[in-house]
Design a protein around this motif. Structure first.
Motif, PDB file in Angstrom:
ATOM      1  N   PRO A 128      33.183 -46.994  62.075  1.00 55.87           N
ATOM      2  CA  PRO A 128      33.943 -45.990  61.413  1.00 55.87           C
ATOM      3  C   PRO A 128      35.521 -46.549  61.570  1.00 55.87           C
ATOM      4  CG  PRO A 128      32.817 -44.780  62.961  1.00 55.87           C
ATOM      5  CD  PRO A 128      32.677 -46.149  63.184  1.00 55.87           C
ATOM      6  N   ASP A 129      36.259 -46.245  60.154  1.00 57.46           N
ATOM      7  CA  ASP A 129      37.624 -46.837  60.027  1.00 57.46           C
ATOM      8  C   ASP A 129      38.532 -46.442  61.169  1.00 57.46           C
ATOM      9  OD1 ASP A 129      36.739 -47.710  57.592  1.00 57.46           O
ATOM     10  OD2 ASP A 129      37.778 -46.332  56.406  1.00 57.46           O
ATOM     11  N   LYS A 130      38.359 -45.283  61.758  1.00 60.35           N
ATOM     12  CA  LYS A 130      39.124 -44.699  63.012  1.00 60.35           C
ATOM     13  C   LYS A 130      38.946 -45.654  64.090  1.00 60.35           C
ATOM     14  CE  LYS A 130      36.221 -41.210  64.361  1.00 60.35           C
ATOM     15  NZ  LYS A 130      35.865 -41.737  65.638  1.00 60.35           N
ATOM     16  N   ASP A 131      37.903 -46.382  64.063  1.00 63.54           N
ATOM     17  CA  ASP A 131      37.701 -47.301  65.476  1.00 63.54           C
ATOM     18  C   ASP A 131      37.929 -48.615  65.185  1.00 63.54           C
ATOM     19  OD1 ASP A 131      36.442 -45.021  66.519  1.00 63.54           O
ATOM     20  OD2 ASP A 131      34.262 -45.388  66.020  1.00 63.54           O
ATOM     21  N   ILE A 132      38.329 -49.075  64.130  1.00 62.45           N
ATOM     22  CA  ILE A 132      38.785 -50.398  63.708  1.00 62.45           C
ATOM     23  C   ILE A 132      40.384 -50.450  64.147  1.00 62.45           C
ATOM     24  CG2 ILE A 132      39.060 -52.244  61.955  1.00 62.45           C
ATOM     25  CD1 ILE A 132      36.605 -51.038  60.664  1.00 62.45           C
ATOM     26  N   PRO A 133      40.875 -51.251  65.178  1.00 60.47           N
ATOM     27  CA  PRO A 133      42.356 -51.376  65.342  1.00 60.47           C
ATOM     28  C   PRO A 133      43.073 -52.168  64.344  1.00 60.47           C
ATOM     29  CG  PRO A 133      41.110 -52.792  66.900  1.00 60.47           C
ATOM     30  CD  PRO A 133      39.814 -51.958  66.057  1.00 60.47           C
ATOM     31  N   ALA A 134      44.150 -52.089  64.174  1.00 58.61           N
ATOM     32  CA  ALA A 134      45.084 -52.693  63.178  1.00 58.61           C
ATOM     33  C   ALA A 134      44.873 -54.297  63.622  1.00 58.61           C
ATOM     34  CB  ALA A 134      46.552 -52.189  63.090  1.00 58.61           C
ATOM     35  N   GLY A 135      44.946 -55.055  62.782  1.00 56.81           N
ATOM     36  CA  GLY A 135      45.022 -56.719  62.927  1.00 56.81           C
ATOM     37  C   GLY A 135      43.613 -57.039  63.539  1.00 56.81           C
ATOM     38  N   ALA A 136      42.541 -56.091  63.508  1.00 60.16           N
ATOM     39  CA  ALA A 136      41.231 -56.544  64.069  1.00 60.16           C
ATOM     40  C   ALA A 136      40.590 -57.619  63.238  1.00 60.16           C
ATOM     41  CB  ALA A 136      40.037 -55.399  63.950  1.00 60.16           C
ATOM     42  N   SER A 137      39.916 -58.580  63.758  1.00 58.36           N
ATOM     43  CA  SER A 137      39.377 -59.624  62.991  1.00 58.36           C
ATOM     44  C   SER A 137      37.943 -60.279  63.648  1.00 58.36           C
ATOM     45  CB  SER A 137      40.292 -61.057  63.051  1.00 58.36           C
ATOM     46  OG  SER A 137      40.283 -61.384  64.469  1.00 58.36           O
ATOM     47  N   VAL A 138      37.299 -60.996  62.812  1.00 60.41           N
ATOM     48  CA  VAL A 138      35.894 -61.637  63.136  1.00 60.41           C
ATOM     49  C   VAL A 138      36.084 -63.101  63.422  1.00 60.41           C
ATOM     50  CG1 VAL A 138      33.634 -61.977  62.483  1.00 60.41           C
ATOM     51  CG2 VAL A 138      34.795 -59.831  61.706  1.00 60.41           C
ATOM     52  N   ASP A 139      35.687 -63.180  64.918  1.00 63.31           N
ATOM     53  CA  ASP A 139      35.818 -64.825  65.019  1.00 63.31           C
ATOM     54  C   ASP A 139      34.959 -65.813  64.352  1.00 63.31           C
ATOM     55  OD1 ASP A 139      36.224 -67.033  66.534  1.00 63.31           O
ATOM     56  OD2 ASP A 139      35.995 -66.299  68.464  1.00 63.31           O
ATOM     57  N   SER A 140      35.615 -66.586  63.464  1.00 61.15           N
ATOM     58  CA  SER A 140      34.926 -67.455  62.609  1.00 61.15           C
ATOM     59  C   SER A 140      33.856 -68.498  63.576  1.00 61.15           C
ATOM     60  CB  SER A 140      35.708 -68.185  61.793  1.00 61.15           C
ATOM     61  OG  SER A 140      36.889 -69.267  62.612  1.00 61.15           O
ATOM     62  N   SER A 141      34.475 -68.728  64.709  1.00 59.18           N
ATOM     63  CA  SER A 141      33.532 -69.750  65.415  1.00 59.18           C
ATOM     64  C   SER A 141      32.346 -69.030  66.118  1.00 59.18           C
ATOM     65  CB  SER A 141      34.648 -70.378  66.774  1.00 59.18           C
ATOM     66  OG  SER A 141      34.927 -69.161  67.510  1.00 59.18           O
ATOM     67  N   GLU A 142      32.636 -67.715  66.201  1.00 56.58           N
ATOM     68  CA  GLU A 142      31.130 -66.782  66.516  1.00 56.58           C
ATOM     69  C   GLU A 142      30.371 -66.678  65.657  1.00 56.58           C
ATOM     70  OE1 GLU A 142      30.117 -62.508  68.937  1.00 56.58           O
ATOM     71  OE2 GLU A 142      32.271 -63.018  68.315  1.00 56.58           O
ATOM     72  N   VAL A 143      30.823 -66.586  64.385  1.00 54.21           N
ATOM     73  CA  VAL A 143      29.895 -66.462  63.122  1.00 54.21           C
ATOM     74  C   VAL A 143      29.091 -67.828  63.033  1.00 54.21           C
ATOM     75  CG1 VAL A 143      30.024 -66.360  60.605  1.00 54.21           C
ATOM     76  CG2 VAL A 143      31.569 -64.712  61.948  1.00 54.21           C
ATOM     77  N   GLU A 144      29.781 -68.927  63.098  1.00 55.14           N
ATOM     78  CA  GLU A 144      29.069 -70.106  62.951  1.00 55.14           C
ATOM     79  C   GLU A 144      28.215 -70.456  64.201  1.00 55.14           C
ATOM     80  OE1 GLU A 144      29.197 -72.183  60.394  1.00 55.14           O
ATOM     81  OE2 GLU A 144      30.125 -70.607  59.311  1.00 55.14           O
ATOM     82  N   GLU A 145      28.395 -69.761  65.443  1.00 49.16           N
ATOM     83  CA  GLU A 145      27.468 -70.084  66.377  1.00 49.16           C
ATOM     84  C   GLU A 145      26.280 -69.252  66.222  1.00 49.16           C
ATOM     85  OE1 GLU A 145      29.626 -69.081  69.966  1.00 49.16           O
ATOM     86  OE2 GLU A 145      30.800 -70.751  69.979  1.00 49.16           O
ATOM     87  N   THR A 146      26.403 -67.929  65.810  1.00 50.62           N
ATOM     88  CA  THR A 146      25.344 -67.162  65.430  1.00 50.62           C
ATOM     89  C   THR A 146      24.519 -67.508  64.431  1.00 50.62           C
ATOM     90  OG1 THR A 146      26.965 -65.179  66.111  1.00 50.62           O
ATOM     91  CG2 THR A 146      24.844 -64.756  65.063  1.00 50.62           C
ATOM     92  N   ALA A 147      25.192 -67.977  63.383  1.00 50.63           N
ATOM     93  CA  ALA A 147      24.472 -68.656  62.232  1.00 50.63           C
ATOM     94  C   ALA A 147      23.718 -69.703  62.744  1.00 50.63           C
ATOM     95  CB  ALA A 147      25.346 -69.189  61.020  1.00 50.63           C
ATOM     96  N   ALA A 148      24.043 -70.584  63.398  1.00 49.54           N
ATOM     97  CA  ALA A 148      23.554 -71.864  64.100  1.00 49.54           C
ATOM     98  C   ALA A 148      22.166 -71.219  64.846  1.00 49.54           C
ATOM     99  CB  ALA A 148      24.289 -72.723  65.151  1.00 49.54           C
ATOM    100  N   LEU A 149      22.218 -70.155  65.646  1.00 46.41           N
ATOM    101  CA  LEU A 149      21.381 -69.452  66.201  1.00 46.41           C
ATOM    102  C   LEU A 149      20.018 -68.920  65.426  1.00 46.41           C
ATOM    103  CD1 LEU A 149      23.193 -67.495  69.143  1.00 46.41           C
ATOM    104  CD2 LEU A 149      21.469 -69.598  69.530  1.00 46.41           C
TER     105      LEU A 149
END
Length: 466
Positions: free
Chosen positions: A351-372
């Motif tokens: 939910p929007d209310k649970d997303i803090p300001a400035g939250a981001s998705v770690d791009s390195s984690e995304v690439e590691e997960t794509a590799a998995l």
């Protein structure tokens, strides 16, 4: 300090990697500069300088101890391995070479070693011959004789062996001497082998069997080294078992094991076990660069041994192969099971209310997960032979269903929601599209990317008051 203690210190320092030797030299030099107790530092520095710095002759030419040893040990190069894995017949630890060289110069053949180094220095100074081959061969044969005298069974030689080095080094003495003694036969075999052997066919097996027909290569000590040379030319090294099957004229493991060439099966199993251990460590560390190639080699090797040899489950070879399959299955299954959870953590629509300001998705984690995810897809190819069929198919199907639904939901979320969380949602969408590319292909990922662009550019209609 006694002479024996100094020799033990030198033996220890010789075994250290060059980087460690250089680090020790720097630290002890700094200790002397600081005015600390210099007796120990000076002693260690003297030994390190003798090991690492070349000796200089009257003409100013330098020949290092390492260079002298390298020329002596050249016939051993095809058989040298690191110390990360246990060795098998036909292999020698690289770490054993310098302790043996030190022993040769001190006890084994000291006069000949000094003469050999002098010949090298004179040769280097004159420029006539960079490596006096005849003297190299003379020292190799003398080294073999000295090792045979000290390492041959019988007699109380424990004290003399202890002066060579630790147990691993002592275990490599006879293999080193055997290769030196059979150098000409190994060179002749190497010269008769094709550069690459794509498929170890009957005609090639017959030709190589003829090349192996030298009495010195048929001994229990030398045959593993000859087989190791052949394996290095095979595109699929496990196919060395075909030579053993041919010699036994049967695929029955009892008859194969009864021949001297049964060692070929032991070698193939050992190499597959080491590769399985490497695969497990690579997966645990998240290093997937070589996983595809290693999985392919393991799959073909396990399948080849299972189909070309009649192995009994309760036999030594049968248990070893079962252990290899279990090890691979365990390493792969634990990692495969973790992939859906990682995908959910990245794509979960909060939910929007649970997303803090400035939250981001770690791009390195995304690439590691794509590799998995790619790793799971790769495992499907080899799932049946490696005993991971059920978990692989279940996980891959689960990933497809979840990523497809999550991507559609995230694209829809770009059409509404809080502007404050829009950047975070777009990062999630980008991650989902990256996963779609792996799971469904580039066309589907491009389609979802265009859908996301359209959703992000649609103007939100203002709500009308009732």
């Amino acid at each position: 300090m006694s002479q024996r203690s100094i020799e033990r210190l030198r033996d220890y320092l010789v075994q250290l990697p060059p980087q460690a030797q250089a680090l020790l030299m720097r630290e002890f030099e700094r200790a002397i500069e600081r005015g600390e107790d210099a007796s120990v530092a000076t002693l260690v520095l003297d030994q390190l300088r003798q090991i690492t710095r070349p000796a200089e002759d009257g003409g100013g030419r330098r020949t290092s101890s390492g260079e002298s040893a390298r020329l002596l040990y050249r016939p051993l190069e095809p058989f040298l391995v690191g110390s990360n894995n246990p060795t098998r017949p036909g292999q020698i630890r690289r770490a054993s070479l310098m302790p043996v060289w030190t022993w040769l110069g001190r006890d084994g053949a000291p006069e000949l070693v000094r003469e050999y180094e002098a010949v090298l220095e004179r040769s280097s100074a004159s420029g006539t011959s960079p490596e006096p081959e005849s003297f190299v061969r003379k020292l190799q044969l003398a080294a073999a004789d000295a090792i045979f005298n000290i390492a041959a069974p019988g007699g109380d030689k424990q004290r003399a062996l202890a002066r060579v080095g630790p147990p691993d080094v002592i275990g490599d003495l006879l293999p080193i001497a055997s290769v030196f003694h059979a150098r000409e036969a190994l060179d002749a075999l190497s010269g008769r082998l094709p550069r690459y052997i794509q498929v170890f066919s009957d005609s090639q097996i017959a030709a190589i069997s003829a090349a192996l027909n030298a009495p010195i290569l048929q001994t229990p000590q030398m045959l593993p080294f000859a087989l190791s040379l052949i394996m290095q030319r095979l595109t699929a090294p496990w196919q060395i078992i075909r030579l053993a099957i041919k010699m036994a004229a049967s695929d029955d493991e009892v008859r194969v094991a009864a021949t001297p060439y049964g060692i070929a099966v032991t070698i193939a199993l050992h190499d597959l076990a080491c590769l399985a251990a490497t695969l497990r460590m690579d997966i645990r560390r998240g290093h997937f660069a070589n996983v595809a190639e290693n999985l392919k080699i393991l799959h073909e090797g396990v399948r080849g041994l299972r189909t070309e040899l009649d192995l009994r489950k309760e036999s030594t070879w049968g248990r070893q192969l079962a252990a290899i399959r279990a090890d691979i299955s365990s390493a792969l299954q634990s990692e495969i099971d973790s992939v859906p959870g990682r995908v959910r953590r990245i794509l979960r629509q909060r939910p929007d209310k649970d997303i803090p300001a400035g939250a981001s998705v770690d791009s390195s984690e995304v690439e590691e997960t794509a590799a998995l995810i790619d790793f799971v897809a790769l495992c499907r190819t080899y799932a049946s032979e490696l005993a991971i069929n059920e978990v692989t198919l279940r996980t891959y199907s689960e990933l497809q269903h979840y990523v497809e639904r999550a991507t559609e939901a995230l694209v829809q979320s770009l059409r509404g929601g809080d502007v404050r969380t829009r950047a975070y949602r777009q990062m999630q969408v980008s991650a989902a599209i990256r996963f779609c590319d792996v799971l469904f292909g580039h066309d589907y990922a491009s389609l979802m990317s265009r859908a996301a662009e359209n959703a992000a550019t649609v103007e939100r209609k203002p709500s009308r008051a009732g």
